[in-house]
Design an enzyme around this catalytic site. Structure first.
Site, mmCIF file in Angstrom:
data_model
loop_
_atom_site.group_PDB
_atom_site.id
_atom_site.type_symbol
_atom_site.label_atom_id
_atom_site.label_comp_id
_atom_site.label_asym_id
_atom_site.label_seq_id
_atom_site.Cartn_x
_atom_site.Cartn_y
_atom_site.Cartn_z
ATOM 1 N N SER A 1 58.822 -3.121 15.365
ATOM 2 C CA SER A 1 57.790 -2.402 14.619
ATOM 3 C C SER A 1 56.381 -2.899 14.936
ATOM 4 O O SER A 1 55.405 -2.279 14.520
ATOM 5 C CB SER A 1 58.047 -2.535 13.114
ATOM 6 O OG SER A 1 57.957 -3.904 12.716
ATOM 7 N N GLY A 2 56.258 -4.015 15.654
ATOM 8 C CA GLY A 2 54.947 -4.594 15.931
ATOM 9 C C GLY A 2 54.301 -4.025 17.176
ATOM 10 O O GLY A 2 54.808 -3.087 17.807
ATOM 11 N N TYR B 1 55.084 -23.417 16.969
ATOM 12 C CA TYR B 1 55.251 -22.176 17.737
ATOM 13 C C TYR B 1 55.516 -22.488 19.208
ATOM 14 O O TYR B 1 56.431 -21.916 19.821
ATOM 15 C CB TYR B 1 53.990 -21.320 17.588
ATOM 16 C CG TYR B 1 54.042 -20.007 18.334
ATOM 17 C CD1 TYR B 1 54.787 -18.939 17.839
ATOM 18 C CD2 TYR B 1 53.332 -19.830 19.523
ATOM 19 C CE1 TYR B 1 54.829 -17.728 18.511
ATOM 20 C CE2 TYR B 1 53.367 -18.627 20.200
ATOM 21 C CZ TYR B 1 54.117 -17.574 19.694
ATOM 22 O OH TYR B 1 54.162 -16.382 20.371
ATOM 23 N N THR C 1 64.350 -6.220 18.991
ATOM 24 C CA THR C 1 64.131 -6.887 17.710
ATOM 25 C C THR C 1 62.620 -7.007 17.486
ATOM 26 O O THR C 1 61.849 -7.127 18.437
ATOM 27 C CB THR C 1 64.794 -8.269 17.658
ATOM 28 O OG1 THR C 1 64.127 -9.171 18.546
ATOM 29 C CG2 THR C 1 66.272 -8.182 18.029
ATOM 30 N N GLY C 2 62.207 -6.953 16.232
ATOM 31 C CA GLY C 2 60.776 -6.945 15.958
ATOM 32 C C GLY C 2 60.105 -5.735 16.585
ATOM 33 O O GLY C 2 58.978 -5.810 17.062
#
Length: 255
Positions: free
Chosen positions: A22-23, A163, A19-20
């Site tokens: 593309s970073g 966070y 997941t995620g």
């Protein structure tokens, strides 16, 4: 003596969902798994072109690749993503919960909407994806769930309370779920990096980056590839006795 949770699949036949993906860290993780010929699923939300760039690099390494878009906060979208993976024969043997959202600012200035957004992406998204994909792992009595957390989930960070709290929740989630799934041959671990040389640090000025590096005993930032190597190690079949751990590659910054 047979090892609990051994897979009958060769590693090249396994599928990993990042997941995620593309970073910076997600892309490095995808490429690390692609380098051994695994099937790669790259999840993204808005970064279509970045996800395609990662996909092209993985394809060049000889991997089978699928890109999928879904909102980590939306169970319905994630369930539709799971249906697509199943129809493609790419349900994940390895789930890397890497998607995350940063937030900077004094707690006094954090709105309820901002708090909910950070918690929904970082913590709820990890919960939803784990809940959706772990039944497949349990059914085959083999699987790996690896949650990308943060050093701030261990030590906390001033001006990053939301966070830090979300990543602290990910760490506790990891330890608890590991105990639930261990009898089924599924491991659950967290990787909690320190400062990594990615776009997440773009808000820092050059002098701030220099001072940050001076705080780290190793004297430098981590590369995304170093984080990816640890994620890959935890995903290996021979890492099956490691579960419920929060491992922090941070150059000696937090011990």
């Amino acid at each position: 003596m047979a090892l609990t949770g051994e897979s009958s699949k060769p590693i090249k036949e396994m599928t990993v969902l990042i997941t995620g993906g593309s970073g910076g860290i997600g892309g490095a993780i995808a490429e690390r798994f692609a380098s051994v010929g695994m099937n790669i699923v790259i999840h993204y939300m808005h970064s279509h072109e970045a996800a395609n760039d990662v996909a092209r690099r993985c394809l060049a390494l000889g991997a089978k690749v699928l890109t999928v878009a879904a909102d980590m906060k939306d169970r319905g979208q994630l369930l539709r993503m799971a249906e697509r993976l199943e129809s493609s024969g790419m349900l994940p043997d390895i789930l890397v919960n890497n998607a995350g959202k940063a937030h900077y600012g004094m707690l006094a200035d954090v709105t309820e909407e901002e708090w909910d957004d950070v918690m929904s992406v970082n913590l709820k998204g990890t919960f939803l994806c784990s809940q959706i994909f772990m039944p497949y792992m349990v059914s085959q009595r083999y699987g790996r769930i690896i949650n990308v957390s943060s050093v701030w989930g261990i030590s906390g960070a001033s001006c990053e309370v939301a966070y830090s709290a979300s990543k602290g929740g990910v760490n506790a989630f990891t330890k608890a779920l590991a105990k639930e799934l261990a009898p089924s041959g599924v491991t659950v671990n967290a990787v909690a990096p320190g400062a990594v040389n990615t776009a997440m640090l773009n808000n820092l000025q050059e002098e701030e980056l220099r001072l940050l590096e001076e705080e780290i005993p190793a004297g430098r930032l981590a590369s995304p590839e170093e984080v990816a190597s640890l994620v890959y190690f935890l995903a290996l079949p021979e890492s099956g006795y490691i579960t419920g751990q929060v491992i922090s590659p941070n150059g000696g910054w937090i011990t």
